[in-house]
Structures are given as structure tokens and as C-alpha cells.
Design a protein around this motif. Structure first.
Motif, mmCIF file in Angstrom:
data_model
loop_
_atom_site.group_PDB
_atom_site.id
_atom_site.type_symbol
_atom_site.label_atom_id
_atom_site.label_comp_id
_atom_site.label_asym_id
_atom_site.label_seq_id
_atom_site.Cartn_x
_atom_site.Cartn_y
_atom_site.Cartn_z
ATOM 1 N N PRO A 60 9.244 -4.002 -4.091
ATOM 2 C CA PRO A 60 9.684 -5.244 -3.436
ATOM 3 C C PRO A 60 10.404 -5.005 -2.116
ATOM 4 C CG PRO A 60 10.174 -5.305 -5.780
ATOM 5 C CD PRO A 60 9.742 -3.914 -5.480
ATOM 6 N N ALA A 61 11.202 -3.938 -2.057
ATOM 7 C CA ALA A 61 11.915 -3.635 -0.809
ATOM 8 C C ALA A 61 10.943 -3.253 0.292
ATOM 9 C CB ALA A 61 12.918 -2.508 -1.042
ATOM 10 N N LEU A 62 9.942 -2.436 -0.014
ATOM 11 C CA LEU A 62 8.963 -2.029 0.989
ATOM 12 C C LEU A 62 8.115 -3.209 1.438
ATOM 13 C CD1 LEU A 62 7.758 1.406 -0.457
ATOM 14 C CD2 LEU A 62 9.361 1.001 1.425
ATOM 15 N N ILE A 63 7.809 -4.109 0.528
ATOM 16 C CA ILE A 63 7.047 -5.310 0.884
ATOM 17 C C ILE A 63 7.852 -6.181 1.849
ATOM 18 C CG2 ILE A 63 6.148 -7.484 -0.041
ATOM 19 C CD1 ILE A 63 5.282 -5.877 -2.529
ATOM 20 N N ALA A 64 9.143 -6.364 1.559
ATOM 21 C CA ALA A 64 9.990 -7.150 2.449
ATOM 22 C C ALA A 64 10.111 -6.489 3.823
ATOM 23 C CB ALA A 64 11.375 -7.325 1.821
ATOM 24 N N MET A 65 10.264 -5.162 3.844
ATOM 25 C CA MET A 65 10.341 -4.452 5.117
ATOM 26 C C MET A 65 9.040 -4.593 5.908
ATOM 27 S SD MET A 65 12.339 -1.025 3.829
ATOM 28 C CE MET A 65 12.147 -0.166 5.375
ATOM 29 N N GLY A 66 7.912 -4.534 5.192
ATOM 30 C CA GLY A 66 6.627 -4.704 5.862
ATOM 31 C C GLY A 66 6.479 -6.082 6.478
ATOM 32 N N MET A 67 6.942 -7.104 5.775
ATOM 33 C CA MET A 67 6.866 -8.464 6.302
ATOM 34 C C MET A 67 7.657 -8.594 7.603
ATOM 35 S SD MET A 67 7.273 -10.304 2.586
ATOM 36 C CE MET A 67 7.347 -11.998 3.118
ATOM 37 N N ALA A 68 8.889 -8.107 7.591
ATOM 38 C CA ALA A 68 9.725 -8.186 8.791
ATOM 39 C C ALA A 68 9.154 -7.347 9.921
ATOM 40 C CB ALA A 68 11.148 -7.743 8.461
ATOM 41 N N ALA A 69 8.679 -6.140 9.595
ATOM 42 C CA ALA A 69 8.208 -5.218 10.623
ATOM 43 C C ALA A 69 6.932 -5.718 11.287
ATOM 44 C CB ALA A 69 7.989 -3.834 10.011
ATOM 45 N N PHE A 70 5.952 -6.192 10.495
ATOM 46 C CA PHE A 70 4.693 -6.629 11.100
ATOM 47 C C PHE A 70 4.894 -7.895 11.928
ATOM 48 C CE2 PHE A 70 0.454 -8.435 11.374
ATOM 49 C CZ PHE A 70 -0.317 -7.321 11.675
ATOM 50 N N ASN B 254 0.823 -1.210 0.000
ATOM 51 C CA ASN B 254 0.000 0.000 0.000
ATOM 52 C C ASN B 254 0.862 1.266 0.000
ATOM 53 O OD1 ASN B 254 -2.292 -1.558 0.005
ATOM 54 N ND2 ASN B 254 -2.708 -1.322 2.192
ATOM 55 N N VAL B 255 1.941 1.253 0.783
ATOM 56 C CA VAL B 255 2.834 2.417 0.805
ATOM 57 C C VAL B 255 3.530 2.580 -0.538
ATOM 58 C CG1 VAL B 255 4.893 3.420 1.893
ATOM 59 C CG2 VAL B 255 3.163 2.284 3.303
ATOM 60 N N SER B 256 3.859 1.462 -1.174
ATOM 61 C CA SER B 256 4.573 1.536 -2.457
ATOM 62 C C SER B 256 3.716 2.134 -3.559
ATOM 63 C CB SER B 256 5.046 0.143 -2.881
ATOM 64 O OG SER B 256 3.952 -0.666 -3.316
ATOM 65 N N LEU B 257 2.392 2.113 -3.406
ATOM 66 C CA LEU B 257 1.516 2.729 -4.400
ATOM 67 C C LEU B 257 1.748 4.239 -4.487
ATOM 68 C CD1 LEU B 257 -1.841 0.830 -3.686
ATOM 69 C CD2 LEU B 257 -0.159 0.372 -5.486
ATOM 70 N N PHE B 258 2.215 4.817 -3.389
ATOM 71 C CA PHE B 258 2.513 6.247 -3.360
ATOM 72 C C PHE B 258 3.999 6.527 -3.576
ATOM 73 C CE2 PHE B 258 -1.190 5.471 -0.687
ATOM 74 C CZ PHE B 258 -2.112 6.379 -1.194
ATOM 75 N N ALA B 259 4.837 5.558 -3.189
ATOM 76 C CA ALA B 259 6.287 5.772 -3.278
ATOM 77 C C ALA B 259 6.867 5.402 -4.625
ATOM 78 C CB ALA B 259 6.989 4.967 -2.185
ATOM 79 N N GLY B 260 6.180 4.577 -5.391
ATOM 80 C CA GLY B 260 6.695 4.178 -6.692
ATOM 81 C C GLY B 260 6.986 2.694 -6.760
ATOM 82 N N ALA B 261 6.830 2.116 -7.945
ATOM 83 C CA ALA B 261 6.982 0.674 -8.121
ATOM 84 C C ALA B 261 8.425 0.212 -8.016
ATOM 85 C CB ALA B 261 6.401 0.254 -9.471
ATOM 86 N N ALA B 262 9.387 1.103 -8.212
ATOM 87 C CA ALA B 262 10.797 0.700 -8.233
ATOM 88 C C ALA B 262 11.236 0.109 -6.898
ATOM 89 C CB ALA B 262 11.680 1.892 -8.599
#
Length: 451
Positions: free
Chosen positions: A367-377, A356-364
Motif C-alpha cells: 500500500p505504501a509503494l502504491i501511494a508513492m507511485g500515485m504521487a510520483a507519477f 509492480n515494484v511491490s511484487l518484488f519488495a513484498g506485500a507488507a
């Protein structure tokens, strides 16, 4: 003056006690058996969920509105009837079983070979019902039950304690379930034991690694979500990454708080209904889960691995409200009392936050934001940031995100601690409270006052 070790003298001493080597061989044999049990559980879970998805894709999926409630009610009935200790995740049971005040019968009600078998079967049916559950927590209880069974082969003078076997088994379950021996070792230190017994620490670590190798041998270096390809991160990822970590910390803390309140019987109308009509409550929960799954086009069923793969691929099929509905589905799956874990669903929820955050930050940097979200949650829910960081790091191809994942997990865990108690610790304390009599009852205080 310190004397240098005598190699040959130490070698003779090491082999002088033959029974010590027999004990070590027994522990390692049970560790291999524990790893193989987790492998069998993984295969059964995957097959069961595959069958469920076939049912879901049959005639538009409306059959799940009957199938999921009926099977959920049957699972809860069977669990309460034959294996009440198999309900829920399995990690709190292993933590509670380490309490020295428990009798043998009380400990067997939390961890045993019989419960391990029941957990595999009942959690497998949970996947067949399409519940939002994972197999990692149950794998901890399964492996711990197998390892603790080895205690019967040791005499009273052995250096291998039941506590050490429980720690080794629980950590071996994580190692084998995630194909990550290092994560198993950290889980043993961070969540189960807080410290390792020095006399048996080497043997415990060997058992954890051996069990993990069983999973690697069977499945290769695979995880629920495959390998996540990430690029080197720049300063442009700092603000989005911070948003992901903080959001995961808040939502993970709320998730832990809600779960603890629901599973420890906090006084409210729904918990009273659950206590009075557990089977009907399970059926109603199953109906809600089926409806949520239909609304999300199947994204909330099971661990959520397919939804995460869609996010990583940049597909738009995952609904924007996936995080909220997966949150509710995972909570309901645990609340109805069915056996199943929250590790993998937590990773899915965290991935959804990152997406969801990457929709505003950009697709590039998605994957990094998704991985960070997995670890953080995951870190926020379990309040075990090192274990969460290592588990997700195993999924990342390369070392570009090591510091980012560690920082996200630490920050989210810190925020979560401000909102909720450690979830597994709270559930373990509740189980001990239910298993052990209160001090005044043990001393006959109230009874004496009435006499």
C-alpha cells in the motif's frame, strides 16, 4: 515608531464601503455554485460510468467493440461542431484564458458558462463510452467558467479581476473534485497563477475553500480510491521507494512528451490523419480502447479506480501489463479529441507502477509503494509536485508517509523535467498560438511585403 492598529477605526473603514461586501458576497455565491456544479458533474460521471460497466458485463462485454467507437466518434463530432474549446483536459484552457492579449470573444472560446455546461455533458458521455479519462481537469474548466461569469457584476474600478476569478475557479474545481481544499490552494499557486494577487488573495482562498466544502458536504471525505491504510515505513522501503519514484519520473516524463507531441499537432502521419479525418480517427481510437479494455477485463476503462482497489486489496486480477495498457488508453482518449482529464488515470498508472515494484519488495509495504507511485507519477506528468503530494496525502490514513510522498513527488518531477516540458504549459501555449495572430500578421508585415 510603529503605531498599533486601531481596531474600531479599522472596523469602521471595513464596513464603510458597502459595495465591497456586495462584491465579496457575489464571489462567494459563485464559488458555492461552482462547487455544486462540480458535485453535479461528479454524480453524472459516476452514473454514466456505472451504466457503461453494466453494458460491459452484458454478454461478455463484446458490445463495447461497437458502443465505444460509435459513441467516441459522436462525442468528437459534437465537440468539434458546438464546443471546440471543451476538448481535452480543461486545465490548459484556463491557463491560456489568463493571457491579457485575448479579446473577450477569444477568452470565451476557452472559458465560459456555456463551455462549462458543454464540458459536463460531453465528458459525461465520455464516461458512458468507457474512455480512460478523469473528471478533475474538466472540473477545473467547469468551475473556472462559472466563476468567470461573475465578472459581469463588477465595475471597472473593482479590485476583483478576471484573472483572479479564473484562478479561484480553476483551483476551486480541484478542491471540489478531490474533496481537498488545501490541494486546490496549492494548485492555484503552483500551476495556475504562480502567485496570488495580494489585493484579492484572501477572497480567492475563501472561494477555493468554500467550493471544496461543497464536495465534502455532498460526498464526505471520500476520494476515487478510498482511504489507503499504511504502516510505518522502515529502511527496507528505501530502495523499493526509490525505484518507484525513478520509474514514475521516467514514464511520467515520456507520457507528458507523447501527449504534448500528439495534442500540439507535431508533424507525423497519424496527426495528419487525425486532422484530415477526425471522426474516423476517433472511431478507430475508440475501437482500440475497447479492445484494450477487453484484454484487461475492464481494468483500463474509466479512471481506473476499481483496478487500484484490487491492487490495494492484494488481488491478482490486475494484469502485469496494466501500466502499459492504461498508459496507451489514457493517451488515446486524449489524442482523439474527447473532453476528459488525465489526473485520475495518472494516479491509476502510478498505482500500477507501485504495485509492480511491490511484487518484488513484498506485500507488507505494497500500500505504501502504491501511494508513492500515485504521487510520483502525477507529479511527473503535471510537474506540480506539491499539488500531487497533497492530493495523495489526503488519501492516506495517518501521517506515516508524509515525507515519503513528498520525496517521491519531488524526485519524479525532477526526472520528468529532464525529459519533457511542463505538459499543461505547452498545451496552453499552443492554444494561445492558435488563438492569437503572429506578430508579423498583426502588423500586416507579410501583407505589406506582397503589396
Amino acid at each position: 515608531m510603529h503605531q498599533e492598529p486601531d481596531f474600531f477605526h479599522n472596523l469602521r473603514q471595513e464596513f464603510a464601503d458597502g459595495w465591497r461586501w456586495v462584491e465579496r458576497s457575489i464571489v462567494l455565491a459563485y464559488a458555492a455554485a461552482a462547487g455544486l456544479c462540480v458535485v453535479a458533474f461528479t454524480l453524472l460521471s459516476n452514473l454514466a460510468f456505472e451504466w457503461f460497466m453494466r453494458l460491459y458485463h452484458w454478454h461478455g462485454g463484446w458490445a463495447v467493440l461497437l458502443w465505444t467507437p460509435a459513441l467516441t466518434a459522436a462525442i468528437v463530432w459534437a465537440t468539434r461542431r458546438w464546443a471546440p474549446g471543451a476538448a481535452g483536459s480543461g486545465i490548459p484552457q484556463v491557463m491560456a484564458a489568463q493571457e491579457a492579449a485575448l479579446t473577450g470573444a477569444q477568452r470565451s472560446g476557452l472559458v465560459s458558462l456555456r463551455l462549462s455546461i458543454a464540458k459536463i455533458v460531453l465528458a459525461g458521455f465520455g464516461f458512458l463510452a468507457g474512455l480512460s479519462i478523469g473528471r478533475e481537469g474538466p472540473s477545473v474548466q467547469v468551475a473556472a467558467g462559472v466563476m468567470h461569469h461573475a465578472r459581469r457584476w463588477f465595475g471597472p474600478r473593482t479590485g476583483i479581476t478576471g484573472h483572479a476569478l479564473l484562478v479561484a475557479g480553476g483551483a476551486a474545481g480541484i478542491a471540489a473534485a478531490f474533496n481537498a481544499p488545501l490541494a486546490g490552494v496549492l494548485f492555484a499557486i503552483e500551476e495556475l497563477a504562480r502567485k496570488l494577487e495580494s489585493r484579492a488573495s484572501g477572497l480567492i482562498l475563501s472561494a477555493i475553500v468554500l467550493a471544496g466544502l461543497m464536495g465534502v458536504s455532498a460526498f464526505g471525505n471520500l476520494t476515487y480510491f478510498g482511504r489507503i491504510q499504511v504502516t510505518a515505513l522502515g529502511w527496507d522501503a528505501l530502495l523499493p521507494g526509490l525505484c518507484v519514484a525513478l520509474a514514475c519520473g521516467v514514464l511520467g516524463g515520456l507520457f507528458a512528451k507523447v501527449m504534448a507531441a500528439s495534442l500540439t499537432g507535431a508533424p507525423n502521419r497519424f496527426n495528419r490523419l487525425r486532422e484530415r479525418f477526425p471522426i474516423r480517427f476517433a472511431a478507430a481510437g475508440g475501437l482500440v480502447l475497447a479492445a484494450i479494455g477487453l484484454v484487461t477485463e475492464g481494468a483500463t476503462f474509466g479512471a481506473g479506480s476499481e483496478a487500484v482497489k484490487h491492487m490495494l486489496a492484494g488481488h491478482a486480477e490486475v494484469p502485469a501489463f496494466f501500466v502499459t495498457l492504461k498508459f496507451i488508453a489514457t493517451w488515446l482518449s486524449a489524442w482523439v479529441g474527447a473532453p476528459g482529464g488525465i489526473f485520475a488515470p495518472s494516479l491509476s498508472i502510478g498505482a500500477g507502477i507501485g504495485h509492480n515494484v511491490s511484487l518484488f519488495a513484498g506485500a507488507a509495504i505494497a500500500p505504501a509503494l502504491i501511494a508513492m507511485g500515485m504521487a510520483a507519477f502525477l507529479a511527473a506528468v503535471t510537474q506540480a509536485p506539491l499539488t500531487a503530494f497533497i492530493i495523495v496525502m489526503e488519501m492516506v490514513d495517518g501521517h506515516a508517509m508524509v515525507l515519503s510522498l513528498m520525496a517521491a513527488a519531488m524526485l519524479a518531477s525532477l526526472v520528468s523535467r529532464m525529459l519533457a516540458r511542463p505538459l499543461y504549459g505547452a498545451l496552453a501555449q499552443h492554444m494561445l498560438k492558435m488563438a492569437l495572430p503572429a506578430p508579423e500578421e498583426a502588423q500586416g508585415g507579410p501583407a505589406r511585403q506582397r503589396q
